[in-house]
Design an enzyme around this catalytic site. Structure first.
Site, PDB file in Angstrom:
ATOM      1  N   GLU A  22      23.520  44.440  30.156  1.00  0.00           N
ATOM      2  CA  GLU A  22      23.271  45.885  30.152  1.00  0.00           C
ATOM      3  C   GLU A  22      21.844  46.120  29.661  1.00  0.00           C
ATOM      4  OE1 GLU A  22      25.467  47.994  27.163  1.00  0.00           O
ATOM      5  OE2 GLU A  22      25.120  49.946  28.068  1.00  0.00           O
ATOM      6  N   ASP A  76      35.833  56.270  21.457  1.00  0.00           N
ATOM      7  CA  ASP A  76      34.923  57.054  20.610  1.00  0.00           C
ATOM      8  C   ASP A  76      33.723  57.575  21.391  1.00  0.00           C
ATOM      9  OD1 ASP A  76      34.306  54.277  20.781  1.00  0.00           O
ATOM     10  OD2 ASP A  76      33.062  54.353  18.986  1.00  0.00           O
ATOM     11  N   GLY A  98      28.192  46.882  21.213  1.00  0.00           N
ATOM     12  CA  GLY A  98      27.115  47.137  20.258  1.00  0.00           C
ATOM     13  C   GLY A  98      25.795  46.654  20.844  1.00  0.00           C
ATOM     14  N   HIS A 116      30.596  42.926  26.762  1.00  0.00           N
ATOM     15  CA  HIS A 116      29.429  43.720  27.169  1.00  0.00           C
ATOM     16  C   HIS A 116      28.264  42.748  27.361  1.00  0.00           C
ATOM     17  CE1 HIS A 116      31.476  47.390  25.793  1.00  0.00           C
ATOM     18  NE2 HIS A 116      30.487  48.093  26.312  1.00  0.00           N
ATOM     19  N   HIS A 150      35.057  54.033  26.472  1.00  0.00           N
ATOM     20  CA  HIS A 150      35.162  53.933  25.007  1.00  0.00           C
ATOM     21  C   HIS A 150      35.885  55.154  24.448  1.00  0.00           C
ATOM     22  CE1 HIS A 150      32.266  50.517  24.372  1.00  0.00           C
ATOM     23  NE2 HIS A 150      31.920  50.873  25.596  1.00  0.00           N
ATOM     24  N   HIS A 196      36.534  50.499  31.920  1.00  0.00           N
ATOM     25  CA  HIS A 196      35.524  50.491  30.856  1.00  0.00           C
ATOM     26  C   HIS A 196      35.258  51.915  30.382  1.00  0.00           C
ATOM     27  CE1 HIS A 196      31.756  48.357  29.178  1.00  0.00           C
ATOM     28  NE2 HIS A 196      31.797  49.562  28.625  1.00  0.00           N
ATOM     29  N   ASP A 203      32.173  54.482  30.979  1.00  0.00           N
ATOM     30  CA  ASP A 203      31.595  54.051  29.703  1.00  0.00           C
ATOM     31  C   ASP A 203      31.863  55.115  28.625  1.00  0.00           C
ATOM     32  OD1 ASP A 203      30.503  52.063  28.177  1.00  0.00           O
ATOM     33  OD2 ASP A 203      28.418  52.504  28.671  1.00  0.00           O
TER      34      ASP A 203
HETATM   35  O1  NOS Z   1      27.338  50.885  26.682  1.00  0.00           O
HETATM   36  C1  NOS Z   1      27.572  50.376  25.576  1.00  0.00           C
HETATM   37  N1  NOS Z   1      27.026  49.181  25.250  1.00  0.00           N
HETATM   38  C2  NOS Z   1      27.268  48.559  24.066  1.00  0.00           C
HETATM   39  N2  NOS Z   1      28.035  49.115  23.123  1.00  0.00           N
HETATM   40  C3  NOS Z   1      28.590  50.312  23.386  1.00  0.00           C
HETATM   41  C4  NOS Z   1      28.387  50.986  24.581  1.00  0.00           C
HETATM   42  N3  NOS Z   1      29.046  52.153  24.535  1.00  0.00           N
HETATM   43  C5  NOS Z   1      29.651  52.191  23.336  1.00  0.00           C
HETATM   44  N4  NOS Z   1      29.365  51.086  22.625  1.00  0.00           N
HETATM   45  C6  NOS Z   1      29.793  50.757  21.266  1.00  0.00           C
HETATM   46  O2  NOS Z   1      31.160  50.404  21.288  1.00  0.00           O
HETATM   47  C7  NOS Z   1      31.774  50.907  20.109  1.00  0.00           C
HETATM   48  C8  NOS Z   1      33.272  50.894  20.229  1.00  0.00           C
HETATM   49  O3  NOS Z   1      33.735  51.734  21.223  1.00  0.00           O
HETATM   50  C9  NOS Z   1      31.094  52.255  19.955  1.00  0.00           C
HETATM   51  O4  NOS Z   1      31.226  52.758  18.646  1.00  0.00           O
HETATM   52  C10 NOS Z   1      29.657  51.951  20.326  1.00  0.00           C
HETATM   53  O5  NOS Z   1      28.942  51.504  19.167  1.00  0.00           O
HETATM   54 ZN    ZN Z   2      30.543  50.124  27.080  1.00  0.00          ZN
END
Ligand code: NOS
Ligand code: ZN
EC number: 3.5.4.4
Length: 385
Positions: free
Chosen positions: A216, A28, A186, A213, A26, A24, A305
């Site tokens: 959380e 970005d 998101g 997701h 991201h 997990h 994350d």
């Molecule tokens: O911890 C999280 N929880 C929910 N959404 C997330 C988390 N971290 C990132 N993103 C979302 O996932 C998109 C794609 O990678 C990111 O742009 C962010 O908006």
């Molecule tokens: Zn995430």
């Protein structure tokens, strides 16, 4: 020094060299601050809050430290903002693979939302191909530097948007071509996973894999929907499963029906300790539910994350856990094997990673103390009689 202290407390250097598995992360959420500054300049992005890489890194960590998932997610506008060209995507993906490899990650599934990278005129397919190209380049460069890593992509759909089915189809089209699964991310509250049931049902019909997701920023209903309505293979976070676990005064533990189901069915939990501290799901590392979940033998895994927003890495996550719970190399191996078992690549490849990469890697580290002690006791015979 006793053998106990040497073998039970992995040093930061051992933690970094230990083979780690990341499910997990991201794309970005893991850019190097210096890269953001350079890409902003190259692509004409003018909204960065800081242009000095050091200060920008601090800005991300502090802005993400709000205790709210919604505020945390606002910081992504800047990373996504500079990831709108093919060159930018290739570079970010390449550096991601290199940075993970440098940190001792041997297998990673890295996710991003293709629909967020279309502002510069790229198509969804071009986005996926650029990221894949970057991962392959990063793997090659890492290998040239003596690190072995395999990176698979997870395609994320944004839960507030309405493109999940389209992204699921994209994930299916690029299956075995660098993409290993699907995810939704998101803001969680107000956007239940069942909004995207069509996408999940499609992926099931295609025998494809997905994580969601859930659990959380929102609790048990979200986890329950992700598993029992949507059929998720894994839970992104899932940390709030703790709400269905009661620790009695005498120390005995009682699992509710959902927590039992998650443990009995070996549902992988993609736990992200540092991220949870920032979004308010846990107060401290020592109080993070991962300690109890590991003791109760849930299929717990350790994840980053967003390395940029949390100023973290896989090694740092493990350092925090070693400090908080006294974890040993055996615990690290347990988490790493758990993660590898839960990966979305084929079974024979997972098994080979476990038996031929992960276990030998830990065996090597676990045997180091033997040789250290031989050195440190040589020449002491006279004094000790
Ligand atoms: O911890 C999280 N929880 C929910 N959404 C997330 C988390 N971290 C990132 N993103 C979302 O996932 C998109 C794609 O990678 C990111 O742009 C962010 O908006
Ligand atoms: Zn995430």
């Amino acid at each position: 020094m006793t053998s106990q202290t040497i073998s039970n407390n992995p040093t930061p250097d051992q933690i970094r060299r230990a083979p780690k598995v990341l499910l997990h992360d991201h794309l970005d959420g893991g850019l190097r601050p210096g890269t953001i500054v350079e890409l902003a300049r190259a692509t004409g992005y003018t909204r960065l809050p800081e242009t000095d890489p050091g200060k920008l890194g601090v800005w991300f960590r502090e802005a993400a430290d709000s205790g709210s998932l919604e505020r945390y997610l606002e910081t992504f506008s800047h990373t996504v903002g500079v990831m709108q060209t093919r060159e930018a995507l290739v570079r970010v993906a390449r550096e991601c693979a290199e940075d993970l490899a440098e940190d001792g990650v041997v297998y990673a599934e890295v996710r991003y939302a293709p629909e967020q990278h279309l502002e510069g005129g790229l198509t969804l397919e071009e986005v996926v191909e650029a990221v894949n190209e970057g991962f392959r380049e990063g793997e090659r460069l890492a290998r040239a530097n003596g690190h072995r890593i395999r990176v698979g992509a997870l395609l994320t759909a944004m839960r507030h948007a309405a493109r999940a089915l389209e992204i699921a189809e994209l994930a299916n089209r690029y299956r075995d071509l660098g993409v290993v699964g699907f995810d939704i991310a998101g803001a969680e509250a107000g956007f239940p996973p069942t909004r995207h049931l069509d996408a999940f049902e499609y992926l099931k019909r295609e025998n494809n894999h997905f994580t969601i997701h859930a659990g959380e920023a929102f609790g048990l209903p979200s986890i329950w929907q992700a598993l029992q309505w949507c059929g998720a293979d894994r839970l992104g976070h899932g940390v709030r499963i703790i709400d269905d676990i009661q620790v009695q005064a005498d120390g005995s533990v009682k699992l509710g029906r959902l927590a039992s189901y998650v443990r009995d069915k070996r549902i992988p939990l993609e736990l992200c300790p540092s991220s949870n501290l920032q979004t308010g799901a846990a107060e401290s590392y020592a109080e993070h539910p991962i300690g109890l979940l590991r003791r109760l033998h849930f299929r717990a895994t350790v994840n980053t994350d967003n390395r940029l927003m949390s100023g973290t890495s896989m090694s740092r996550e493990f350092e925090h856990l070693v400090d908080a719970f006294g974890y040993s190399l055996d615990d690290m191996q347990w988490f790493s094997v758990n993660a590898m078992k839960s990966a979305f690549i084929p079974f024979d490849e997972r098994l080979a990673m476990i038996n031929d990469v992960i276990k030998p890697g830990y065996a090597e580290l676990k045997s180091e103390w033997l040789f250290q002690q031989t050195v440190s006791t040589s020449g002491s015979v006279d004094q000790e009689g």
